[in-house]
Design a protein around this motif. Structure first.
Motif, PDB file in Angstrom:
ATOM      1  N   UNK A 112       0.842  -1.194   0.000  1.00  0.00           N
ATOM      2  CA  UNK A 112       0.000   0.000   0.000  1.00  0.00           C
ATOM      3  C   UNK A 112       0.879   1.247   0.000  1.00  0.00           C
ATOM      4  N   UNK A 113       0.436   2.258  -0.724  1.00  0.00           N
ATOM      5  CA  UNK A 113       1.237   3.472  -0.880  1.00  0.00           C
ATOM      6  C   UNK A 113       0.656   4.603  -0.036  1.00  0.00           C
ATOM      7  N   UNK A 114       1.243   4.834   1.140  1.00  0.00           N
ATOM      8  CA  UNK A 114       0.810   5.933   1.999  1.00  0.00           C
ATOM      9  C   UNK A 114       1.707   7.152   1.736  1.00  0.00           C
ATOM     10  N   UNK A 115       1.663   7.642   0.510  1.00  0.00           N
ATOM     11  CA  UNK A 115       2.507   8.774   0.143  1.00  0.00           C
ATOM     12  C   UNK A 115       2.038  10.041   0.856  1.00  0.00           C
ATOM     13  N   UNK A 116       2.982  10.944   1.126  1.00  0.00           N
ATOM     14  CA  UNK A 116       2.678  12.229   1.751  1.00  0.00           C
ATOM     15  C   UNK A 116       2.532  13.264   0.641  1.00  0.00           C
ATOM     16  N   UNK A 117       1.312  13.422   0.151  1.00  0.00           N
ATOM     17  CA  UNK A 117       1.098  14.249  -1.027  1.00  0.00           C
ATOM     18  C   UNK A 117       1.206  15.745  -0.741  1.00  0.00           C
ATOM     19  N   UNK A 118       0.732  16.177   0.414  1.00  0.00           N
ATOM     20  CA  UNK A 118       0.807  17.600   0.745  1.00  0.00           C
ATOM     21  C   UNK A 118       0.603  17.798   2.244  1.00  0.00           C
ATOM     22  N   UNK A 119       1.207  18.880   2.768  1.00  0.00           N
ATOM     23  CA  UNK A 119       1.033  19.177   4.193  1.00  0.00           C
ATOM     24  C   UNK A 119      -0.388  19.694   4.426  1.00  0.00           C
ATOM     25  N   UNK A 120      -1.021  19.178   5.459  1.00  0.00           N
ATOM     26  CA  UNK A 120      -2.405  19.529   5.773  1.00  0.00           C
ATOM     27  C   UNK A 120      -2.495  20.523   6.932  1.00  0.00           C
ATOM     28  N   UNK A 121      -1.665  20.290   7.986  1.00  0.00           N
ATOM     29  CA  UNK A 121      -1.789  21.086   9.204  1.00  0.00           C
ATOM     30  C   UNK A 121      -0.586  20.806  10.097  1.00  0.00           C
ATOM     31  N   UNK A 122      -0.262  21.761  10.966  1.00  0.00           N
ATOM     32  CA  UNK A 122       0.702  21.517  12.033  1.00  0.00           C
ATOM     33  C   UNK A 122      -0.047  21.487  13.362  1.00  0.00           C
ATOM     34  N   UNK A 123       0.277  20.506  14.200  1.00  0.00           N
ATOM     35  CA  UNK A 123      -0.469  20.267  15.434  1.00  0.00           C
ATOM     36  C   UNK A 123       0.508  20.022  16.579  1.00  0.00           C
ATOM     37  N   UNK A 124       0.174  20.549  17.734  1.00  0.00           N
ATOM     38  CA  UNK A 124       1.014  20.413  18.922  1.00  0.00           C
ATOM     39  C   UNK A 124       0.546  19.254  19.792  1.00  0.00           C
ATOM     40  N   UNK A 125       1.481  18.577  20.416  1.00  0.00           N
ATOM     41  CA  UNK A 125       1.166  17.569  21.442  1.00  0.00           C
ATOM     42  C   UNK A 125       0.920  18.298  22.764  1.00  0.00           C
TER      43      UNK A 125
END
Length: 284
Positions: free
Chosen positions: A1-14
């Motif tokens: 399966x190809x879980x490619x990272x096509x584009x950044x969606x969001x930055x989130x803090x822990x």
């Protein structure tokens, strides 16, 4: 399966443990978000080491935790009710990521032969005190062992989706049912809170699913989605935490109305804050 990272969606803090910032990348093929960087498997444990991670405790230290435990008791009964609605007589059930074992205690009371698997040593210790059968490794279990396998908010934590789903297929009986509950990043509360949405819960949540994600990914392993059910309490709980992340306060009243609106908005779309997917093996 190809879980490619096509584009950044969001930055989130822990917000729970480390205060580190992670990126969410979008995969077009599966309509899936992926946490980046994914912590190495041997380092994941440290991100769970917090008294605030209440799903691994039976804590009742404050009003929030007492409310959580009260709502959990109601939710547990509803979860077992769902099992019976799948037209399966109480049989063998495996709960993966069983936490402190409360779901299995409820299932056992109602006639199920209950088995659990839990990687957290702390949670596993609490579960073992409740006379629940806990297995150390899934790979030690024989093929086609269970009538039902459940993962209640677990799949999003699993580093290797392909290995985990393959193992689910191996362990489930041919006519068995797979129950998977995950947060839904397309819900109203997720869209409203954006980077503050508590159910992103990075980096403990490695994957972030939509309805298309679950249907498409599981289809690759010969599973089909038979039914969708909402988890109505989740929108309120997640909104309460999200308010705290966003403003520093719980803002109970506002969180209640955001949670309520999320459930109302989802009546036609089924884009609830969390969804339960009832799946079965595709019959050849």
């Amino acid at each position: 399966m190809n879980f490619s990272k096509d584009e950044k969606f969001l930055e989130v803090k822990d917000y729970t443990v480390s205060q580190e910032v992670f990126s969410l990348y979008y995969n077009r093929t599966y309509d899936l978000l992926q946490t980046d960087p994914m912590p190495a498997e041997e380092n994941l444990g440290r991100y769970y080491q917090s008294e605030n991670y209440i799903s691994h405790t039976d804590g009742k230290r404050n009003i929030f935790e007492r409310l959580y435990q009260s709502v959990k008791r109601i939710a547990l009964r509803k979860k077992v009710d769902l099992l019976f609605r799948q037209n399966i007589v109480a049989g063998s059930i495996l709960d993966i990521g069983c936490g402190t074992g409360d779901f299995l205690v409820e299932a056992k009371k109602r006639g199920w032969d209950a088995t659990g698997f839990e990687p957290s040593e702390k949670a596993r210790g609490l579960a073992s005190k409740k006379e629940i059968k806990i297995v150390p490794q899934l790979c030690e279990l024989p093929n086609h062992s269970f009538d039902v396998i459940t993962l209640w908010h677990v799949l999003e934590h699993v580093p290797n989706l392909e290995e985990q789903i393959s193992e689910l297929y191996r362990l489930l009986k041919p006519e068995g049912k797979l129950i998977v509950a995950v947060p839904n990043y397309k819900s109203y509360d997720a869209i409203y809170y954006k980077e503050y949405w508590a159910a992103f819960d990075v980096p403990r949540h490695l994957w972030h699913f939509s309805q298309k994600s679950i249907a498409s990914i599981f289809a690759n392993f010969n599973f089909q989605v038979d039914e969708l059910q909402p988890m109505l309490f989740d929108s309120f709980y997640v909104s309460l935490l999200s308010e705290e992340y966003k403003t520093g306060k719980k803002n109970w009243i506002k969180a209640f109305f955001i949670g309520l609106r999320s459930n109302v908005e989802a009546r036609n779309s089924m884009e609830y804050s969390s969804l339960v997917y009832c799946l079965s093996k595709v019959r050849n």
